[in-house]
Design a protein around this motif. Structure first.
Motif, PDB file in Angstrom:
ATOM      1  N   TYR A   1       0.823  -1.213   0.000  1.00 45.18           N
ATOM      2  CA  TYR A   1       0.000   0.000   0.000  1.00 45.18           C
ATOM      3  C   TYR A   1       0.856   1.262   0.000  1.00 45.18           C
ATOM      4  O   TYR A   1       1.980   1.275   0.507  1.00 45.18           O
ATOM      5  N   LEU A   2       0.291   2.302  -0.584  1.00 46.76           N
ATOM      6  CA  LEU A   2       0.887   3.635  -0.546  1.00 46.76           C
ATOM      7  C   LEU A   2      -0.085   4.532   0.216  1.00 46.76           C
ATOM      8  O   LEU A   2      -1.290   4.487  -0.018  1.00 46.76           O
ATOM      9  N   TYR A   3       0.456   5.334   1.128  1.00 44.47           N
ATOM     10  CA  TYR A   3      -0.382   6.206   1.956  1.00 44.47           C
ATOM     11  C   TYR A   3      -0.028   7.672   1.706  1.00 44.47           C
ATOM     12  O   TYR A   3       1.120   8.012   1.427  1.00 44.47           O
ATOM     13  N   PHE A   4      -1.051   8.526   1.841  1.00 47.50           N
ATOM     14  CA  PHE A   4      -0.812   9.966   1.861  1.00 47.50           C
ATOM     15  C   PHE A   4      -1.456  10.501   3.128  1.00 47.50           C
ATOM     16  O   PHE A   4      -2.663  10.349   3.338  1.00 47.50           O
ATOM     17  N   LEU A   5      -0.649  11.089   3.980  1.00 52.63           N
ATOM     18  CA  LEU A   5      -1.117  11.578   5.275  1.00 52.63           C
ATOM     19  C   LEU A   5      -1.776  12.948   5.095  1.00 52.63           C
ATOM     20  O   LEU A   5      -1.109  13.933   4.794  1.00 52.63           O
ATOM     21  N   VAL A   6      -3.085  12.986   5.273  1.00 55.09           N
ATOM     22  CA  VAL A   6      -3.851  14.228   5.098  1.00 55.09           C
ATOM     23  C   VAL A   6      -3.729  15.106   6.336  1.00 55.09           C
ATOM     24  O   VAL A   6      -3.492  16.315   6.255  1.00 55.09           O
ATOM     25  N   SER A   7      -3.894  14.502   7.501  1.00 56.49           N
ATOM     26  CA  SER A   7      -3.781  15.246   8.756  1.00 56.49           C
ATOM     27  C   SER A   7      -3.323  14.299   9.860  1.00 56.49           C
ATOM     28  O   SER A   7      -3.432  13.080   9.743  1.00 56.49           O
ATOM     29  N   GLY A   8      -2.815  14.886  10.934  1.00 59.39           N
ATOM     30  CA  GLY A   8      -2.336  14.078  12.045  1.00 59.39           C
ATOM     31  C   GLY A   8      -0.830  13.875  11.986  1.00 59.39           C
ATOM     32  O   GLY A   8      -0.141  14.400  11.110  1.00 59.39           O
ATOM     33  N   THR A   9      -0.344  13.089  12.923  1.00 55.97           N
ATOM     34  CA  THR A   9       1.095  12.808  13.012  1.00 55.97           C
ATOM     35  C   THR A   9       1.331  11.308  13.003  1.00 55.97           C
ATOM     36  O   THR A   9       0.607  10.550  13.638  1.00 55.97           O
ATOM     37  N   CYS A  10       2.337  10.912  12.257  1.00 54.98           N
ATOM     38  CA  CYS A  10       2.702   9.500  12.172  1.00 54.98           C
ATOM     39  C   CYS A  10       4.080   9.320  12.807  1.00 54.98           C
ATOM     40  O   CYS A  10       5.032  10.011  12.454  1.00 54.98           O
ATOM     41  N   ARG A  11       4.164   8.422  13.782  1.00 54.83           N
ATOM     42  CA  ARG A  11       5.451   8.123  14.417  1.00 54.83           C
ATOM     43  C   ARG A  11       6.182   7.062  13.601  1.00 54.83           C
ATOM     44  O   ARG A  11       5.592   6.032  13.256  1.00 54.83           O
ATOM     45  N   ALA A  12       7.431   7.340  13.301  1.00 57.52           N
ATOM     46  CA  ALA A  12       8.215   6.419  12.483  1.00 57.52           C
ATOM     47  C   ALA A  12       9.451   5.976  13.260  1.00 57.52           C
ATOM     48  O   ALA A  12      10.039   6.746  14.017  1.00 57.52           O
ATOM     49  N   LYS A  13       9.842   4.731  13.049  1.00 54.84           N
ATOM     50  CA  LYS A  13      11.029   4.191  13.710  1.00 54.84           C
ATOM     51  C   LYS A  13      11.871   3.446  12.693  1.00 54.84           C
ATOM     52  O   LYS A  13      11.399   2.528  12.017  1.00 54.84           O
ATOM     53  N   ARG A  14      13.134   3.875  12.565  1.00 57.52           N
ATOM     54  CA  ARG A  14      14.077   3.223  11.671  1.00 57.52           C
ATOM     55  C   ARG A  14      15.266   2.793  12.508  1.00 57.52           C
ATOM     56  O   ARG A  14      16.037   3.618  12.983  1.00 57.52           O
ATOM     57  N   GLY A  15      15.390   1.506  12.757  1.00 59.56           N
ATOM     58  CA  GLY A  15      16.429   1.017  13.656  1.00 59.56           C
ATOM     59  C   GLY A  15      16.155   1.532  15.056  1.00 59.56           C
ATOM     60  O   GLY A  15      15.082   1.297  15.619  1.00 59.56           O
ATOM     61  N   ASP A  16      17.109   2.248  15.628  1.00 57.12           N
ATOM     62  CA  ASP A  16      16.934   2.813  16.972  1.00 57.12           C
ATOM     63  C   ASP A  16      16.498   4.281  16.924  1.00 57.12           C
ATOM     64  O   ASP A  16      16.372   4.919  17.973  1.00 57.12           O
TER      65      ASP A  16
ATOM     66  N   LEU B   1       3.517   4.362  12.464  1.00 58.13           N
ATOM     67  CA  LEU B   1       2.290   4.181  13.231  1.00 58.13           C
ATOM     68  C   LEU B   1       1.562   5.523  13.297  1.00 58.13           C
ATOM     69  O   LEU B   1       2.088   6.490  13.858  1.00 58.13           O
ATOM     70  N   LEU B   2       0.386   5.583  12.696  1.00 57.75           N
ATOM     71  CA  LEU B   2      -0.398   6.815  12.685  1.00 57.75           C
ATOM     72  C   LEU B   2      -1.184   6.942  13.974  1.00 57.75           C
ATOM     73  O   LEU B   2      -1.860   6.008  14.402  1.00 57.75           O
ATOM     74  N   GLU B   3      -1.088   8.117  14.591  1.00 53.90           N
ATOM     75  CA  GLU B   3      -1.787   8.346  15.844  1.00 53.90           C
ATOM     76  C   GLU B   3      -3.295   8.425  15.630  1.00 53.90           C
ATOM     77  O   GLU B   3      -3.768   8.768  14.534  1.00 53.90           O
ATOM     78  N   THR B   4      -4.044   8.127  16.667  1.00 56.10           N
ATOM     79  CA  THR B   4      -5.504   8.193  16.617  1.00 56.10           C
ATOM     80  C   THR B   4      -5.943   9.598  16.220  1.00 56.10           C
ATOM     81  O   THR B   4      -5.396  10.597  16.688  1.00 56.10           O
ATOM     82  N   GLY B   5      -6.945   9.663  15.348  1.00 58.37           N
ATOM     83  CA  GLY B   5      -7.466  10.954  14.905  1.00 58.37           C
ATOM     84  C   GLY B   5      -6.888  11.433  13.591  1.00 58.37           C
ATOM     85  O   GLY B   5      -7.364  12.417  13.017  1.00 58.37           O
ATOM     86  N   GLY B   6      -5.873  10.740  13.111  1.00 55.17           N
ATOM     87  CA  GLY B   6      -5.279  11.131  11.833  1.00 55.17           C
ATOM     88  C   GLY B   6      -6.182  10.735  10.670  1.00 55.17           C
ATOM     89  O   GLY B   6      -7.098   9.922  10.801  1.00 55.17           O
ATOM     90  N   ARG B   7      -5.934  11.342   9.532  1.00 55.27           N
ATOM     91  CA  ARG B   7      -6.708  11.027   8.328  1.00 55.27           C
ATOM     92  C   ARG B   7      -5.732  10.804   7.180  1.00 55.27           C
ATOM     93  O   ARG B   7      -4.719  11.508   7.059  1.00 55.27           O
ATOM     94  N   TYR B   8      -6.040   9.829   6.323  1.00 53.31           N
ATOM     95  CA  TYR B   8      -5.105   9.486   5.258  1.00 53.31           C
ATOM     96  C   TYR B   8      -5.840   8.920   4.045  1.00 53.31           C
ATOM     97  O   TYR B   8      -7.006   8.527   4.125  1.00 53.31           O
ATOM     98  N   ILE B   9      -5.138   8.931   2.929  1.00 58.72           N
ATOM     99  CA  ILE B   9      -5.605   8.282   1.704  1.00 58.72           C
ATOM    100  C   ILE B   9      -4.723   7.058   1.490  1.00 58.72           C
ATOM    101  O   ILE B   9      -3.498   7.124   1.671  1.00 58.72           O
ATOM    102  N   VAL B  10      -5.325   5.944   1.121  1.00 56.96           N
ATOM    103  CA  VAL B  10      -4.552   4.724   0.899  1.00 56.96           C
ATOM    104  C   VAL B  10      -4.879   4.146  -0.472  1.00 56.96           C
ATOM    105  O   VAL B  10      -6.035   4.140  -0.905  1.00 56.96           O
TER     106      VAL B  10
END
Length: 220
Positions: free
Chosen positions: A130-145, A172-181
């Protein structure tokens, strides 16, 4: 000469001029408008040239004119944001390489969703379909440490989509976010049918990726 300029033949000359001008124009919408004008003049000529109108020629000229009108309407709609929601108009600003018509086709194969709970989007080291486009909200990302935030108006999963490699981070998109997939399969089908959309979308994702890299360098 005078009879030519005052009789029915004048419509033939004017129609031919419209067609010649149309062939010199690259802008498709204006080109078609000139062809439509020329077709209309030919129809007038077929009505007036003889005692009886040339109905066969008139019929097919009308068909050509109607087909041209349909194309003009389609082309005009592709250039306008008519019937778009306010949200879609805002998102379109991010997809500047796509015209409104192409954007509608892309949105048609995607789904707008709200994150009613924390939503896992990608997993580091695993392929994403899937490809996502984050419309609103914050997405937490983790790459390694390393952990960082991805803010709205950007893609998630574009590296995997562009290079066909596993995701480079867990997001990981936080609750309340909006996105297109979009599913990878639907995007590939759309690209096969509309190569120009595929080229434009690839360009947009590369620009989005470049902006992310630029921001990460400044933060570092």
């Amino acid at each position: 000469m005078f009879e030519t300029l005052t009789g029915p033949a004048i419509f033939v000359h004017l129609a031919a001029i419209m067609y010649v001008i149309a062939m010199l124009i690259r802008e498709q919408l204006i080109l078609r408008l000139f062809i439509l004008a020329g077709t209309g003049l030919y129809i007038v000529y077929y009505f007036t040239i003889g005692d009886v109108p040339l109905w066969e020629a008139i019929f097919w000229s009308v068909m050509i004119g109607l087909t041209n009108i349909y194309s003009i309407i389609v082309m005009s709609l592709e250039r306008t944001t008519f019937n778009m929601t306010d949200e879609e108009k805002v998102i379109l600003g991010k997809f500047s390489s796509l015209n409104p018509g192409q954007f509608r086709k892309l949105m048609k194969v995607g789904q707008a969703q709200d994150a009613n709970a924390e939503t896992l989007m990608t997993i580091e080291g695993k392929h994403s379909d899937y490809l996502y486009f984050l419309v609103s909200g914050t997405c937490r990302a983790k790459r390694g440490d390393v952990t960082f935030d991805i803010n709205e108006s950007c893609f998630i999963g574009e590296i995997s989509m562009l290079l066909n490699i596993p995701a480079t981070a867990t997001t990981l998109l936080e609750t309340g976010g909006r996105y297109i997939v979009w599913s990878k399969e639907d995007i590939e089908k759309l690209q096969r049918k509309n190569p120009n959309i595929g080229i434009a979308l690839s360009s947009i994702m590369k620009l989005d990726l470049a902006e992310k890299v630029s921001k990460s360098v400044r933060v570092a």
